[in-house]
Design a protein around this motif. Sequence first.
Motif, PDB file in Angstrom:
ATOM      1  N   VAL A  79      -0.833  11.886  -0.944  1.00 20.01           N
ATOM      2  CA  VAL A  79       0.143  10.876  -0.517  1.00 20.01           C
ATOM      3  C   VAL A  79       1.250  11.503   0.323  1.00 20.01           C
ATOM      4  CG1 VAL A  79       1.882   9.236  -1.312  1.00 20.01           C
ATOM      5  CG2 VAL A  79      -0.352   9.317  -2.445  1.00 20.01           C
ATOM      6  N   VAL A  80       1.754  12.653  -0.091  1.00 22.16           N
ATOM      7  CA  VAL A  80       2.826  13.305   0.663  1.00 22.16           C
ATOM      8  C   VAL A  80       2.342  13.703   2.053  1.00 22.16           C
ATOM      9  CG1 VAL A  80       4.277  15.369   0.789  1.00 22.16           C
ATOM     10  CG2 VAL A  80       4.113  14.094  -1.352  1.00 22.16           C
ATOM     11  N   ALA A  81       1.128  14.258   2.141  1.00 22.05           N
ATOM     12  CA  ALA A  81       0.599  14.693   3.439  1.00 22.05           C
ATOM     13  C   ALA A  81       0.382  13.514   4.376  1.00 22.05           C
ATOM     14  CB  ALA A  81      -0.705  15.459   3.241  1.00 22.05           C
ATOM     15  N   TRP A 106       0.396   5.172   8.674  1.00 24.28           N
ATOM     16  CA  TRP A 106      -0.367   6.306   8.150  1.00 24.28           C
ATOM     17  C   TRP A 106      -0.883   6.018   6.749  1.00 24.28           C
ATOM     18  CZ3 TRP A 106      -2.465  10.505  10.168  1.00 24.28           C
ATOM     19  CH2 TRP A 106      -2.026  10.950  11.417  1.00 24.28           C
ATOM     20  N   SER A 107      -0.068   5.396   5.934  1.00 24.64           N
ATOM     21  CA  SER A 107      -0.441   5.170   4.537  1.00 24.64           C
ATOM     22  C   SER A 107      -1.699   4.320   4.402  1.00 24.64           C
ATOM     23  CB  SER A 107       0.726   4.502   3.798  1.00 24.64           C
ATOM     24  OG  SER A 107       0.429   4.352   2.429  1.00 24.64           O
ATOM     25  N   ILE A 108      -1.861   3.309   5.270  1.00 22.38           N
ATOM     26  CA  ILE A 108      -3.019   2.424   5.147  1.00 22.38           C
ATOM     27  C   ILE A 108      -4.302   3.149   5.511  1.00 22.38           C
ATOM     28  CG2 ILE A 108      -3.074   1.475   7.489  1.00 22.38           C
ATOM     29  CD1 ILE A 108      -3.467  -0.519   4.199  1.00 22.38           C
ATOM     30  N   ASN A 151       0.831  -1.204   0.000  1.00 25.20           N
ATOM     31  CA  ASN A 151       0.000   0.000   0.000  1.00 25.20           C
ATOM     32  C   ASN A 151       0.866   1.254   0.000  1.00 25.20           C
ATOM     33  OD1 ASN A 151      -2.948   1.089   0.718  1.00 25.20           O
ATOM     34  ND2 ASN A 151      -1.475   2.200   1.973  1.00 25.20           N
ATOM     35  N   PHE A 152       1.907   1.251   0.824  1.00 24.70           N
ATOM     36  CA  PHE A 152       2.803   2.403   0.901  1.00 24.70           C
ATOM     37  C   PHE A 152       3.595   2.589  -0.393  1.00 24.70           C
ATOM     38  CE2 PHE A 152       7.161   3.905   1.886  1.00 24.70           C
ATOM     39  CZ  PHE A 152       6.862   5.188   2.293  1.00 24.70           C
ATOM     40  N   VAL A 153       4.154   1.505  -0.911  1.00 25.66           N
ATOM     41  CA  VAL A 153       4.989   1.579  -2.109  1.00 25.66           C
ATOM     42  C   VAL A 153       4.183   2.045  -3.319  1.00 25.66           C
ATOM     43  CG1 VAL A 153       6.325   0.221  -3.768  1.00 25.66           C
ATOM     44  CG2 VAL A 153       6.654  -0.138  -1.318  1.00 25.66           C
ATOM     45  N   ILE A 154       2.995   1.484  -3.523  1.00 26.01           N
ATOM     46  CA  ILE A 154       2.160   1.873  -4.667  1.00 26.01           C
ATOM     47  C   ILE A 154       1.779   3.344  -4.567  1.00 26.01           C
ATOM     48  CG2 ILE A 154      -0.090   1.530  -5.772  1.00 26.01           C
ATOM     49  CD1 ILE A 154       0.160  -1.440  -5.015  1.00 26.01           C
ATOM     50  N   GLY A 155       1.441   3.791  -3.351  1.00 25.85           N
ATOM     51  CA  GLY A 155       1.101   5.199  -3.168  1.00 25.85           C
ATOM     52  C   GLY A 155       2.257   6.116  -3.507  1.00 25.85           C
TER      53      GLY A 155
END
Length: 518
Positions: A353-355, A153-155, A65-69
């Motif tokens: 994504v950055v935020a 956070w990404s999830i 999830n993190f990598v794709i984002g």
Amino acid sequence: MDKDDSKTPNHTTDRTVLFISGGLLVLFVVLAMIDLSMVEGWINQSFQFSATFFGSYWELLLLANFVIGMVLAISKYGKVRLGKLRKPEHGSYRWIAMILCTLLASGGVFWAASGPLMHFISNPPLFDDNSSALAGVDPALAQSFLHWGFLAWSILGTLATIVLMYVHYHKDYPMKPRGMLYPLFGEKIFHKKSIIGILADVISIVAVAAGTMGPIGFLGLQVGYGMHVLFDIPNTLVTNIIVVSVLVVIAAISVATGIDRGIQFLSKVNVGLTVVLAGCVLILGPTMFIINHFISAEGFHLQNMLTMALYQGNQAWLGAWTVFFWGWFLGYGPMMAIFIARISRGRTIRQLVVAVSIIAPLVTNFWFSVIGGTGIKAELDSPGSISEPLNSGGKPAAVMAIMDQLPLGFYLAIGFLFISLIFVATTVDSISYTVAVSLTGSDEPNRLIRVFWVLMFGLLSIVLLAIGENSVSAIQNAIVVTAVPVSILMLPTLWGTVQVSRKLAVEQQIDSKVKIDK
């Protein structure tokens, strides 16, 4: 049901989802009242099953999830604007403040104090055993950075948020957790009689309810302990109930006035107070120790992030730490994705994504360095000064012990108790809002429905407190069990987000080479 019917705006409450999800929550509390040990046994067995058979899957899911984002953010698709608005609804500070109050509010005060210290006292098994030594500081902080950082956070608000924004704002379907299955089932998932759709909504509501009622109950216990230490107020059930009641009143007022007023205002106040408190601790505490080890621990974290994220060694430790946190955050995932989708209209994929995946984690990591680092330095200088209160009194005792080591510690401790109350209030108001959204499909649900869920969470939490502290721990662990179906629900967003990004890129003339599937 035809396509037009599935898109018809229907802001009435989905009674099927309401009765099933509400009934399951009430049933849990009733069973806990009848036989708490039986309920604890069920949850513990289910917890072990979930950790054993889904822990590895969760590790891969969060990492993917993190990598794709991040790949989407740095690619040309990062320019895609979401929500059918040319400009963001909210300013950057207000927007990031509301985002920060989603995960950090769930345990940002007491876990920031106790987490790094517990890893320092007993270094994680992945690293060399430098427990309670200077060489163990960076591994201890880095492990907390992993659990509360980029992957966590990404999830909560990247890929799932993008899919939900596309489904609701660009395709005009209801804002519901089942929308994450749209890449897999298409419009059929929104049919009123869709069993899979109903299950997706029910599971998401039950999971986030467990994750919300737990912190409410713990807040009552934690603030009650703090008030006893600071003001010698009896730490009784009555005190805990009063604390929870104050929390419910704050959250109800906030959610009643909506995102653009109450929730936004409370989030701004919350973040502002947290910055002030962190600044005071940074100045009054071991300033250079905190700054130096934040930098070195972040470097250690980045260097070992992949290894830590995919660690498969000590299963007992994994179940108590990484798998527990991943299950907890996955349980929050659908509702937090809805909340962040609601406040992010007009933002680009890159900004989102950055935020969520970079700025919010770095702020969280620094907060953990300030609070946890201060505790670690005190423990280094005077062994037992923090670890003994932590072992005897739990997480609230760690916070009080750390503040006791600082000048003006009494006033700082009061500040911590206050922001703890506001932190959890921001979680309750945002969760109550998103549950109301899930039941109506509208991003502006009825005010009474929003307030009803605040009262529901508060009442059930008070009942759990009355049953006993173990009941609060039981429902906290229950979220890990509910994370199993939620993690399956979120899987289609991995490829669905890529499809959505490509289609929107063509529509917005960012990518003219890809044909849109009609």
